[in-house]
Scaffold this motif. Structure first.
Motif, PDB file in Angstrom:
ATOM      1  N   SER A 179       0.542  -1.184   0.141  1.00 10.70           N
ATOM      2  CA  SER A 179      -0.111  -0.053   0.061  1.00 10.70           C
ATOM      3  C   SER A 179       0.919   1.276  -0.034  1.00 10.70           C
ATOM      4  CB  SER A 179      -0.970  -0.075   1.153  1.00 10.70           C
ATOM      5  OG  SER A 179      -0.058  -0.079   2.351  1.00 10.70           O
ATOM      6  N   MET A 180       2.067   1.404   0.820  1.00 13.53           N
ATOM      7  CA  MET A 180       2.749   2.484   0.710  1.00 13.53           C
ATOM      8  C   MET A 180       3.529   2.679  -0.668  1.00 13.53           C
ATOM      9  SD  MET A 180       3.710   5.025   2.335  1.00 13.53           S
ATOM     10  CE  MET A 180       3.210   4.900   4.116  1.00 13.53           C
ATOM     11  N   ALA A 181       3.933   1.515  -1.291  1.00 17.21           N
ATOM     12  CA  ALA A 181       4.468   1.673  -2.733  1.00 17.21           C
ATOM     13  C   ALA A 181       3.341   2.361  -3.600  1.00 17.21           C
ATOM     14  CB  ALA A 181       5.222   0.356  -3.061  1.00 17.21           C
ATOM     15  N   GLU A 182       2.139   1.823  -3.437  1.00 19.31           N
ATOM     16  CA  GLU A 182       1.205   2.275  -4.402  1.00 19.31           C
ATOM     17  C   GLU A 182       0.804   3.593  -4.176  1.00 19.31           C
ATOM     18  OE1 GLU A 182      -3.593   1.361  -5.676  1.00 19.31           O
ATOM     19  OE2 GLU A 182      -2.570  -0.007  -4.023  1.00 19.31           O
ATOM     20  N   ALA A 183       0.895   4.112  -2.797  1.00 20.49           N
ATOM     21  CA  ALA A 183       0.497   5.596  -2.525  1.00 20.49           C
ATOM     22  C   ALA A 183       1.404   6.284  -3.186  1.00 20.49           C
ATOM     23  CB  ALA A 183       0.530   5.577  -0.810  1.00 20.49           C
ATOM     24  N   ILE A 184       2.823   6.039  -2.953  1.00 20.03           N
ATOM     25  CA  ILE A 184       4.010   6.937  -3.690  1.00 20.03           C
ATOM     26  C   ILE A 184       3.688   6.938  -5.270  1.00 20.03           C
ATOM     27  CG2 ILE A 184       6.485   7.253  -3.774  1.00 20.03           C
ATOM     28  CD1 ILE A 184       6.783   5.751  -1.266  1.00 20.03           C
ATOM     29  N   VAL A 185       3.566   5.831  -5.758  1.00 22.77           N
ATOM     30  CA  VAL A 185       3.444   5.626  -7.210  1.00 22.77           C
ATOM     31  C   VAL A 185       2.190   6.618  -7.497  1.00 22.77           C
ATOM     32  CG1 VAL A 185       2.648   4.202  -9.030  1.00 22.77           C
ATOM     33  CG2 VAL A 185       4.234   3.761  -7.582  1.00 22.77           C
ATOM     34  N   ARG A 186       1.251   6.649  -7.010  1.00 21.59           N
ATOM     35  CA  ARG A 186      -0.128   7.360  -7.340  1.00 21.59           C
ATOM     36  C   ARG A 186       0.183   8.887  -7.231  1.00 21.59           C
ATOM     37  NH1 ARG A 186      -3.705   4.912  -4.372  1.00 21.59           N
ATOM     38  NH2 ARG A 186      -3.422   6.182  -2.464  1.00 21.59           N
ATOM     39  N   GLY A 187       1.076   9.401  -6.205  1.00 20.42           N
ATOM     40  CA  GLY A 187       1.167  10.547  -6.127  1.00 20.42           C
ATOM     41  C   GLY A 187       2.258  11.046  -7.160  1.00 20.42           C
ATOM     42  N   LEU A 188       3.221  10.107  -7.557  1.00 22.66           N
ATOM     43  CA  LEU A 188       4.241  10.602  -8.612  1.00 22.66           C
ATOM     44  C   LEU A 188       3.485  10.863  -9.860  1.00 22.66           C
ATOM     45  CD1 LEU A 188       7.083   7.997  -7.873  1.00 22.66           C
ATOM     46  CD2 LEU A 188       7.169  10.321  -7.596  1.00 22.66           C
ATOM     47  N   ILE A 189       2.289   9.969 -10.113  1.00 23.12           N
ATOM     48  CA  ILE A 189       1.861   9.972 -11.585  1.00 23.12           C
ATOM     49  C   ILE A 189       0.872  11.217 -11.518  1.00 23.12           C
ATOM     50  CG2 ILE A 189       0.002   9.190 -13.185  1.00 23.12           C
ATOM     51  CD1 ILE A 189       1.678   6.183 -12.279  1.00 23.12           C
ATOM     52  N   ASN A 190      -0.119  11.391 -10.389  1.00 19.97           N
ATOM     53  CA  ASN A 190      -0.893  12.636 -10.174  1.00 19.97           C
ATOM     54  C   ASN A 190      -0.335  13.833 -10.045  1.00 19.97           C
ATOM     55  OD1 ASN A 190      -2.849  10.698 -10.044  1.00 19.97           O
ATOM     56  ND2 ASN A 190      -3.229  10.790  -7.943  1.00 19.97           N
ATOM     57  N   LYS A 191       1.072  14.003  -9.695  1.00 21.48           N
ATOM     58  CA  LYS A 191       1.705  15.305  -9.605  1.00 21.48           C
ATOM     59  C   LYS A 191       2.488  15.338 -10.811  1.00 21.48           C
ATOM     60  CE  LYS A 191       0.235  16.668  -5.491  1.00 21.48           C
ATOM     61  NZ  LYS A 191       1.000  16.750  -4.403  1.00 21.48           N
ATOM     62  N   GLU A 192       2.503  14.426 -11.796  1.00 19.92           N
ATOM     63  CA  GLU A 192       3.286  14.436 -12.754  1.00 19.92           C
ATOM     64  C   GLU A 192       4.680  14.530 -12.636  1.00 19.92           C
ATOM     65  OE1 GLU A 192       1.909  17.657 -15.258  1.00 19.92           O
ATOM     66  OE2 GLU A 192      -0.236  16.284 -15.733  1.00 19.92           O
ATOM     67  N   VAL A 193       5.259  14.185 -11.564  1.00 21.11           N
ATOM     68  CA  VAL A 193       6.568  13.989 -11.087  1.00 21.11           C
ATOM     69  C   VAL A 193       7.327  12.706 -12.008  1.00 21.11           C
ATOM     70  CG1 VAL A 193       8.224  13.593  -9.477  1.00 21.11           C
ATOM     71  CG2 VAL A 193       6.170  14.901  -8.782  1.00 21.11           C
ATOM     72  N   ALA A 194       6.645  11.850 -12.302  1.00 20.83           N
ATOM     73  CA  ALA A 194       7.112  10.939 -13.336  1.00 20.83           C
ATOM     74  C   ALA A 194       6.037  10.333 -14.089  1.00 20.83           C
ATOM     75  CB  ALA A 194       7.808   9.728 -12.397  1.00 20.83           C
ATOM     76  N   LYS A 195       6.428   9.708 -15.297  1.00 17.71           N
ATOM     77  CA  LYS A 195       5.257   9.166 -16.058  1.00 17.71           C
ATOM     78  C   LYS A 195       5.469   7.523 -15.700  1.00 17.71           C
ATOM     79  CE  LYS A 195       6.290  12.520 -19.663  1.00 17.71           C
ATOM     80  NZ  LYS A 195       6.803  12.628 -21.231  1.00 17.71           N
ATOM     81  N   PRO A 196       3.982   7.153 -16.076  1.00 19.04           N
ATOM     82  CA  PRO A 196       3.793   5.703 -15.645  1.00 19.04           C
ATOM     83  C   PRO A 196       4.917   4.978 -16.259  1.00 19.04           C
ATOM     84  CG  PRO A 196       1.763   6.683 -16.239  1.00 19.04           C
ATOM     85  CD  PRO A 196       2.825   7.702 -16.523  1.00 19.04           C
ATOM     86  N   GLY A 197       5.362   5.290 -17.516  1.00 22.73           N
ATOM     87  CA  GLY A 197       6.411   4.441 -18.251  1.00 22.73           C
ATOM     88  C   GLY A 197       7.728   4.357 -17.699  1.00 22.73           C
ATOM     89  N   GLN A 198       8.076   5.484 -16.667  1.00 21.49           N
ATOM     90  CA  GLN A 198       9.341   5.699 -15.910  1.00 21.49           C
ATOM     91  C   GLN A 198       9.207   4.664 -14.797  1.00 21.49           C
ATOM     92  OE1 GLN A 198       9.091  10.169 -16.530  1.00 21.49           O
ATOM     93  NE2 GLN A 198      11.052   9.718 -15.673  1.00 21.49           N
ATOM     94  N   ILE A 199       8.030   4.202 -14.368  1.00 22.35           N
ATOM     95  CA  ILE A 199       7.999   3.534 -13.109  1.00 22.35           C
ATOM     96  C   ILE A 199       7.774   1.841 -13.080  1.00 22.35           C
ATOM     97  CG2 ILE A 199       6.647   3.133 -10.945  1.00 22.35           C
ATOM     98  CD1 ILE A 199       5.855   6.356 -11.517  1.00 22.35           C
ATOM     99  N   SER A 200       8.434   1.072 -12.630  1.00 22.77           N
ATOM    100  CA  SER A 200       8.094  -0.380 -12.488  1.00 22.77           C
ATOM    101  C   SER A 200       7.971  -0.614 -11.258  1.00 22.77           C
ATOM    102  CB  SER A 200       9.199  -0.989 -13.418  1.00 22.77           C
ATOM    103  OG  SER A 200      10.767  -0.793 -12.500  1.00 22.77           O
ATOM    104  N   MET A 201       7.261  -1.828 -10.979  1.00 23.40           N
ATOM    105  CA  MET A 201       7.003  -2.285  -9.712  1.00 23.40           C
ATOM    106  C   MET A 201       7.068  -3.867  -9.719  1.00 23.40           C
ATOM    107  SD  MET A 201       3.686  -0.257  -8.683  1.00 23.40           S
ATOM    108  CE  MET A 201       4.002  -0.499  -7.016  1.00 23.40           C
ATOM    109  N   ILE A 202       7.944  -4.703  -8.886  1.00 24.06           N
ATOM    110  CA  ILE A 202       8.015  -5.926  -8.496  1.00 24.06           C
ATOM    111  C   ILE A 202       7.808  -6.494  -7.329  1.00 24.06           C
ATOM    112  CG2 ILE A 202       9.790  -6.103 -10.463  1.00 24.06           C
ATOM    113  CD1 ILE A 202      11.862  -6.214  -8.366  1.00 24.06           C
ATOM    114  N   ASN A 203       7.489  -7.785  -6.945  1.00 23.21           N
ATOM    115  CA  ASN A 203       7.449  -8.211  -5.706  1.00 23.21           C
ATOM    116  C   ASN A 203       7.651  -9.661  -5.557  1.00 23.21           C
ATOM    117  OD1 ASN A 203       5.075  -9.508  -6.869  1.00 23.21           O
ATOM    118  ND2 ASN A 203       3.453  -8.385  -5.705  1.00 23.21           N
ATOM    119  N   ARG A 204       7.697 -10.354  -4.476  1.00 26.14           N
ATOM    120  CA  ARG A 204       8.091 -11.735  -4.565  1.00 26.14           C
ATOM    121  C   ARG A 204       7.414 -12.837  -5.303  1.00 26.14           C
ATOM    122  NH1 ARG A 204       9.349 -13.688   1.555  1.00 26.14           N
ATOM    123  NH2 ARG A 204      10.325 -15.453   0.244  1.00 26.14           N
TER     124      ARG A 204
END
Length: 292
Positions: free
Chosen positions: A25-50
């Motif tokens: 949830s914390m990773a998702e919150a940061i990602v949502r903020g980055l995209i909504n504030k246009e700090v980074a584009k979705p294509g610049q962001i990747s996510m992985i888990n176990r």
């Protein structure tokens, strides 16, 4: 868009790729903020888990971020990232960081949101003096109103530190502090929302006991807390000054405050913050002992 945001958004996606290692949830919150504030584009962001591909599929479909379905794909995302955000559970950090160390290049920036894990321990587990930013966000980051403490290792450049600030300003307020102050920050802002909720629970209960409907008691309590916080922000006044402005001598507010004072309210709150900081240190020591 802010000047800090331009550090990420004006750069090419090849130069600035942010990989979240952990997809909670914390990773998702940061990602949502980055995209909504246009700090980074979705294509610049990747996510992985176990293991949870279902979770990754949800994040990909919701935010458009890149994900990997197999070990080779995950390794490629890790290698190509310029900024790597560690957002896994503390118990998983030891194994993950030891495996991660050989994959890194010396200029990749590590941002940790793992509670209790020191910069020295992160670097020791990686087996290299990687640039590390240790952070402590709180749960209000999920709605863009968080408070995040950040401590930097000596290896973090000024440019990199600005990038970290840009990332966390996307989800709220940021304070740069020495790492040794991280535990007291946890006692104030990390766990602080729970203290406010605890008082709100009591206010709502008192309202209901006094005859208000649960809905009215809740609405009035929420608006009162929101209004008080907004008054501090908008006026810039000290809370003591704002309190005195609504406390008439021998009035009802004064009578209520005397009950708080008789119960040792100020000393109790201070003791709670200190105990939270102490427990944070204890938990951090336990995490580090388990990983060492």
């Amino acid at each position: 868009m802010s000047e800090l945001s331009n550090h990420l958004s004006e750069a090419s996606s090849d130069q600035y790729n942010i990989c979240f290692y952990g997809a909670g949830s914390m990773a998702e919150a940061i990602v949502r903020g980055l995209i909504n504030k246009e700090v980074a584009k979705p294509g610049q962001i990747s996510m992985i888990n176990r293991s949870s591909q279902e979770r990754l599929d949800f994040l990909h479909s919701t935010y458009g971020v890149r994900v990997a379905a197999n070990a080779q794909g995950k390794e490629e995302l890790l290698r190509e990232s310029s900024i790597l955000v560690l957002a896994m559970k503390p118990k998983d950090a030891g194994e993950a960081l030891k495996a991660l160390g050989p994959l890194l290049s010396e200029d990749q920036l590590i941002i940790s949101v793992i509670a209790g894990l020191s910069i020295n321990t992160i670097q020791a587990l990686l087996g290299r003096k990687q640039p590390v930013a240790r952070t402590m966000p709180n749960t209000s980051s999920s709605i863009g109103l968080g408070a995040t403490g950040i401590a930097f290792s000596p290896e973090v450049s000024e440019e990199r530190s600005q990038q970290v600030l840009s990332i966390f300003e996307a989800v709220g307020l940021v304070s740069v502090i020495p790492e040794e102050q991280m535990d007291i920050l946890t006692g104030i802002s990390g766990s602080g929302p729970a203290y406010i909720y605890y008082m709100m629970e009591a206010m709502i209960a008192a309202g209901i006991e006094g005859g208000l409907s649960p809905e009215h008691a809740r609405e009035l309590t929420v608006q009162t807390v929101l209004g008080a916080a907004s008054m501090m922000i908008q006026t810039g006044d000290d809370p003591a000054l704002l309190r005195k402005a609504i406390t008439s001598p021998n009035g009802s507010t004064q009578a209520a405050l005397e009950v708080f004072e008789a119960a040792g309210f100020t000393d109790t709150v201070k003791a709670a913050v200190r105990r939270c900081a102490e427990r944070s240190r204890e938990m951090g020591a336990a995490v580090e002992e388990a990983l060492s």
